[in-house]
Design a protein around this motif. Structure first.
Motif, PDB file in Angstrom:
ATOM      1  N   GLY A  37      16.700   7.503  10.830  1.00  0.00           N
ATOM      2  CA  GLY A  37      16.852   7.738   9.327  1.00  0.00           C
ATOM      3  C   GLY A  37      15.896   7.234   8.394  1.00  0.00           C
ATOM      4  N   PHE A  38      15.916   7.591   7.126  1.00  0.00           N
ATOM      5  CA  PHE A  38      14.744   7.077   6.331  1.00  0.00           C
ATOM      6  C   PHE A  38      15.001   5.909   5.466  1.00  0.00           C
ATOM      7  N   GLY A  94       9.166  10.609  -0.800  1.00  0.00           N
ATOM      8  CA  GLY A  94       8.332  11.078   0.503  1.00  0.00           C
ATOM      9  C   GLY A  94       8.441  12.270   1.291  1.00  0.00           C
ATOM     10  N   ALA A  95       8.017  12.305   2.381  1.00  0.00           N
ATOM     11  CA  ALA A  95       8.058  13.446   3.424  1.00  0.00           C
ATOM     12  C   ALA A  95       9.701  13.533   3.778  1.00  0.00           C
ATOM     13  N   VAL A 101      10.432   6.248   3.661  1.00  0.00           N
ATOM     14  CA  VAL A 101      10.198   7.542   3.210  1.00  0.00           C
ATOM     15  C   VAL A 101       8.919   8.331   4.064  1.00  0.00           C
ATOM     16  N   HIS A 102       8.058   7.232   4.433  1.00  0.00           N
ATOM     17  CA  HIS A 102       6.829   7.888   5.005  1.00  0.00           C
ATOM     18  C   HIS A 102       7.017   8.027   6.647  1.00  0.00           C
ATOM     19  N   ALA A 156       0.876  -1.327  -0.033  1.00  0.00           N
ATOM     20  CA  ALA A 156       0.029  -0.019   0.176  1.00  0.00           C
ATOM     21  C   ALA A 156       0.981   1.362  -0.089  1.00  0.00           C
ATOM     22  N   ILE A 157       0.676   2.215  -0.667  1.00  0.00           N
ATOM     23  CA  ILE A 157       1.306   3.369  -0.830  1.00  0.00           C
ATOM     24  C   ILE A 157       0.560   4.350  -0.101  1.00  0.00           C
ATOM     25  N   PRO A 158       1.041   5.103   1.041  1.00  0.00           N
ATOM     26  CA  PRO A 158       0.340   6.084   1.948  1.00  0.00           C
ATOM     27  C   PRO A 158       0.203   7.422   1.129  1.00  0.00           C
ATOM     28  N   ALA A 159      -0.434   8.204   1.760  1.00  0.00           N
ATOM     29  CA  ALA A 159      -0.694   9.611   0.820  1.00  0.00           C
ATOM     30  C   ALA A 159       0.517  10.305   1.555  1.00  0.00           C
TER      31      ALA A 159
END
Length: 180
Positions: free
Chosen positions: A136-137, A28-29, A80-81, A10-13
């Motif tokens: 970290g991401f 992502g953010a 990244v989320h 699933a790809i989050p918003a």
């Protein structure tokens, strides 16, 4: 076929995924990650989900990569989320850690303090003098950085002095017995 590889991701918003041939880019953010998955495994993005596609008559190596690349892409999306964190504990008399800018200063029993410079995308936190949090991401980079810090002073089995992961259990050895 891999049971893990069949699961959709699933790809989050706020996260965008682009597939350019065999290269997957996730933004992502927290940051941006890119990975080349090769030509054996296919990847499709539909309705905010990512599907990893394995050929029907694939050999065992390709089937193993199916689940591997699905897990790696899922970690990219999560990183990244939400980001990743790894906690370390320092145990020893006079052992402590402090953060100065992007450096982690460790006093862990050597004659001079040990300095660890944070790689790009990694931040250090010290909630207490004996606890380190690596954030970290990129999951691989977070884990490798935490392992590098842990390797500076491995845990000795008699008093458990050294650097260890927070959830790690140290098996203690029995000391010498007293005389007759």
């Amino acid at each position: 076929m891999s049971r893990i590889g069949k699961k959709p991701i699933a790809i989050p918003a706020g996260v965008t995924v682009t597939v350019n041939g065999s290269v997957i880019t996730v933004k992502g953010a927290k940051g941006e990650l890119t990975r080349d998955i090769g030509t054996e495994i296919g990847c499709t993005v539909e309705n905010n989900t990512i599907h990893m596609v394995c050929p029907e008559n694939a050999d065992s190596d390709v089937q193993a990569k199916h689940g591997l690349y699905r897990a790696l892409v899922a970690n990219m999306v999560k990183g990244v989320h939400d980001g990743f964190a790894r906690s370390l504990i320092i145990n020893g008399v006079g052992y402590k850690a402090a953060v100065q800018g992007d450096k982690l200063i460790l006093n862990i029993g050597y004659s001079n303090p040990v300095e660890v410079i944070a790689p790009k995308g990694i931040t250090f936190e010290t909630p207490s003098a004996t606890e380190i949090v690596v954030k970290g991401f990129d999951k691989e980079l977070v884990g490798q950085t935490a392992a590098n810090i842990k390797a500076k002073r491995p845990v000795e089995p008699y008093h458990a002095y050294g650097v260890r992961y927070k959830e790690e259990v140290v098996m203690m050895k029995e000391g010498k017995k007293a005389g007759k």
